[in-house]
Each structure stands twice: as C-alpha cells, then as structure tokens.
Design a protein around this motif. Structure first.
Motif, mmCIF file in Angstrom:
data_model
loop_
_atom_site.group_PDB
_atom_site.id
_atom_site.type_symbol
_atom_site.label_atom_id
_atom_site.label_comp_id
_atom_site.label_asym_id
_atom_site.label_seq_id
_atom_site.Cartn_x
_atom_site.Cartn_y
_atom_site.Cartn_z
ATOM 1 N N ALA A 47 -12.798 7.690 -17.797
ATOM 2 C CA ALA A 47 -13.735 6.690 -18.309
ATOM 3 C C ALA A 47 -13.405 5.274 -17.855
ATOM 4 O O ALA A 47 -14.291 4.410 -17.826
ATOM 5 C CB ALA A 47 -13.755 6.753 -19.842
ATOM 6 N N LYS A 48 -12.153 5.015 -17.473
ATOM 7 C CA LYS A 48 -11.768 3.673 -17.020
ATOM 8 C C LYS A 48 -11.991 3.460 -15.530
ATOM 9 O O LYS A 48 -11.973 2.333 -15.044
ATOM 10 C CB LYS A 48 -10.291 3.404 -17.352
ATOM 11 N N GLY A 49 -12.146 4.568 -14.773
ATOM 12 C CA GLY A 49 -12.264 4.455 -13.322
ATOM 13 C C GLY A 49 -11.003 4.856 -12.604
ATOM 14 O O GLY A 49 -10.889 4.715 -11.381
ATOM 15 N N ASP A 50 -10.019 5.380 -13.350
ATOM 16 C CA ASP A 50 -8.789 5.906 -12.753
ATOM 17 C C ASP A 50 -8.970 7.372 -12.391
ATOM 18 O O ASP A 50 -9.840 8.060 -12.940
ATOM 19 C CB ASP A 50 -7.624 5.775 -13.732
ATOM 20 N N LEU A 51 -8.100 7.876 -11.522
ATOM 21 C CA LEU A 51 -8.129 9.288 -11.170
ATOM 22 C C LEU A 51 -7.799 10.149 -12.390
ATOM 23 O O LEU A 51 -6.887 9.833 -13.158
ATOM 24 C CB LEU A 51 -7.111 9.584 -10.073
ATOM 25 N N LYS A 52 -8.506 11.247 -12.539
ATOM 26 C CA LYS A 52 -8.166 12.186 -13.606
ATOM 27 C C LYS A 52 -6.850 12.894 -13.320
ATOM 28 O O LYS A 52 -6.103 13.234 -14.232
ATOM 29 C CB LYS A 52 -9.287 13.218 -13.776
ATOM 30 N N HIS A 53 -6.566 13.107 -12.042
ATOM 31 C CA HIS A 53 -5.351 13.840 -11.677
ATOM 32 C C HIS A 53 -4.612 13.065 -10.597
ATOM 33 O O HIS A 53 -4.887 13.216 -9.408
ATOM 34 C CB HIS A 53 -5.695 15.245 -11.182
#
Length: 384
Positions: A357-363
């Motif tokens: 949701a922040k725009g970071d990678l999930k993994h």
C-alpha cells in the motif's frame, strides 16, 4: 541506497535522438509520442552508477519501441527524457519540475534517496507516477504520496540484514558507525544501529562525515582507539572506498560493513587491497540469479559495449512497470497510469514485482557480498 561511466545531455538532443531511433526501427508512423522521464546523476562522484541507471531505462524504451506499443488502439512511440540531477537535492527538484513541464507521463528515478525524496513532492503535486530503481531510504514511501514507488528493497530491510550478519555470523560484540550525512547513508546507518543494539551489539560511537570527504584519518584514529570489532559505513563507494583504504593504512583490520552504495564490482579501484576487509549488501538479488538476469546482461553488453554495473536492471524493470500500468489502463494519461499502479504484478528481469500500500515491494531481497582478491563474491541471499 543505498550507488562505471559518464555523460550529459540536453532535452532537444534527447528528443531528436528518440524520434530518430523510432524512425530507424520502423515505428515513426505512430499516432502518439509519449515521454517517459528519467533522472540520475551523470555528473559527480556517482556518475558511473547514474549512467548505468540511465542505460537500463534507455534499453527498455528502445526495446519497447522496436517491438511496437499499442495503447487504446493507437500506436505509441516512447520518447526518453533523461535528466542529470548530479546527486544534488536542489538540482533534483529543478530536474523534477523540468520533467513535469516537459509533460512526461511517468518518471524512472531518482537514483539516490537524497535526490528522490525532495523530488517526490513535485511529482506528487503533478500527479505523475515516480518509480525509483534504487532509492532505499524508508522515508521515501512513508510520506503518504500516492505517486511514490520503488522496485528495490529498503534500508529498513538492508540495515538489519547487515546487523544480523554482524551479530550472528561475525560474532561482533562492539561496532563503530560512520555515515556520510546523506539521506541514504544516514538512513542506512540508523537502521543498522537499531538492529545492532537489538542484537546485543554495543555501539561505541556514531560519527558523521560528508559525501565529499577525502580524508578520514581523524575519525579513523579516534575509532582505532575505541577498538571496535567492526565498523559500519553508510555512504557511497566514492567515499567508502577511500575510508576502507585509509583504515587499513592505519593498521585497522576489522571488517567494514556497508550497503549497496559501496557494493560495486570494482570497489578495489578505490579501496585497493582493503576491499577484502569489506562486507556489503545490495537491496536486490544478484543479477545473474535474477529470472531475466543472464539474458539482460547479454542485451546490455550488445547495446552499450560493457557489462551492467548495478542499477540498470532495476531501471529497466521500472520502465516495464510503467508500461504495464499503461497497458492495463489502456491510456497514456498520467492520472490513469497512476491509478493502475497499485495493482501491478509485473514479470521482468528482477522477477515478479508487486507493491504494498505504500509503494514498496511486497517481497524484497537482500544479497550479501565479500571481496576476495578485490573481486566480489556472494555470501548469501536473504528474502524478506
């Protein structure tokens, strides 16, 4: 970050070259010309990393133009609008405004956290998606901007991974920390320090230098007197290399722990044989272990005449993410591209890219390296 070749350019030249390249591959009859912006330092101490970043994005755009792109029933030619932010926060905001004024539909960049963060507000105000290939400071995506994305892991993952390795593998009990006072270097050092203390490591000191320092003997002499088991350095290789070299010259043989800004293949050019004292991390998988890595290396070498350095596969996939959103939106309008970004599930050189949701990678993935005879050697890969 966590950061070898140089050049500059002007917008008029870029536009002409972009159109000429399109004509050369037979897509000049496109109904629409769409600009993709890119920003990285191609002058200054990090210029070789910036040029590699630019090359990655350029290669992606050239290949897409060669293949042909149709959006909403219209043939689209991508025009590459590459700008030099010199790794300077003030220049980065000027470059960001220029890209907005140039009417780019999305931006790949910036490279360093210290440039990416101040530029991000300008893209947010303009409603333009910004995908950084390499900015690792967690603050970038913690501002609440719906335009901010990155295709690399963060220092909130990289710093603790280094601290865990120091505690669990190196059995470090005491450490001295030095950072270069940039958003990247300081941010990485802070994240390392938090995890180091959580692991029971005693932080003897935390000193601040600058990203333009060349003489570290005063700081290093003080640290030598503290007798730490290891030193953590937050900064780029342009200063970190000499830092490690001067430490060895002072008879300090403890390991120097650092992030991706220092973790270059040719660190030995700056650090000499002191490179063998360095253990560093990269916020991503090793290039040749990426799903599309080996093929990317060959295409990159064929196009530019030398091997990728560090950020180019991330910049390449940043373009891919933008085009993927464009295709799903069936639009080249910035607002519609932006609206499609959260649902990204892109398969590229890096593997699968999805955002939280922040725009970071999930993994996220962190790779750890050492140097043997000045040559980089993989220690291991940690999946987050």
């Amino acid at each position: 970050m966590s950061t070898s070749t140089v050049l500059g350019r002007g917008m008029a030249t870029v536009c002409i070259l972009g159109v000429s390249a399109a004509a050369a591959v037979g897509v000049a009859r496109a109904d629409e010309m769409v600009k993709i912006g890119e920003a990285a330092p191609v002058t200054g101490p990090a210029s070789y990393l910036g040029k590699d970043t630019e090359n990655g994005a350029r290669l992606a755009i050239e290949e897409i133009n060669q293949t042909g792109l149709v959006i909403g029933g219209k043939k689209v030619t991508l025009v590459f609008d590459a700008q030099d932010d010199a790794g300077d926060p003030r220049q980065a905001t000027q470059v960001a405004q220029k890209l907005v004024d140039d009417k780019v539909v999305a931006v790949v960049g910036h490279m360093q956290s210290g440039s990416t963060i101040p530029a991000s507000k300008i893209y947010s105000d303009a409603g333009i998606a910004q995908v950084s290939p390499s900015a690792t400071n967690p603050a970038y995506t913690q501002q609440g901007f719906k335009t901010a994305y990155r295709v690399v892991a963060t220092d909130a993952q990289q710093g603790p991974t280094l601290a865990d390795y120091a505690a669990k593998t190196l059995k470090v009990k005491t450490v001295a920390i030095v950072d270069d006072s940039t958003a990247y270097g300081q941010g990485l050092a802070v994240e390392f320090e938090k995890q180091a203390k959580a692991n029971g490591i005693t932080v003897l000191s935390h000193d601040a230098s600058t990203d333009k320092a060349v003489d570290f003997r005063a700081i290093l002499t003080k640290i030598k007197g503290e007798k730490p088991d290891a030193i953590m350095y937050g900064g780029l290789d342009g200063t970190g290399g000499p830092f490690a070299k001067q430490a060895k010259q002072l008879g300090m043989t403890m390991k120097v722990l650092a992030g991706d800004g220092l973790c270059a293949d040719d660190l030995a050019k700056l650090a000499g044989d002191a490179a063998d004292n360095v253990i560093c991390s990269i916020a991503g998988a090793p290039l040749l272990k990426m799903s599309g890595g080996p093929a990317f290396v060959e295409r990159y070498k064929k196009r530019f005449g030398y091997a990728p350095v560090l950020n180019s596969p991330f910049a390449y996939d940043a373009v891919g993410v933008i085009i993927d959103a464009m295709k799903r939106a069936q639009s080249t309008e910035p607002a519609k591209i932006l609206a499609a970004m959260p649902a990204t599930d892109h398969q590229g050189v890096l593997g699968e890219t999805q955002f939280d949701a922040k725009g970071d990678l999930k993994h996220g993935v962190i790779s750890l390296y050492k140097y043997v005879g000045g040559k980089q050697a993989l220690l291991g890969v940690v999946e987050q």
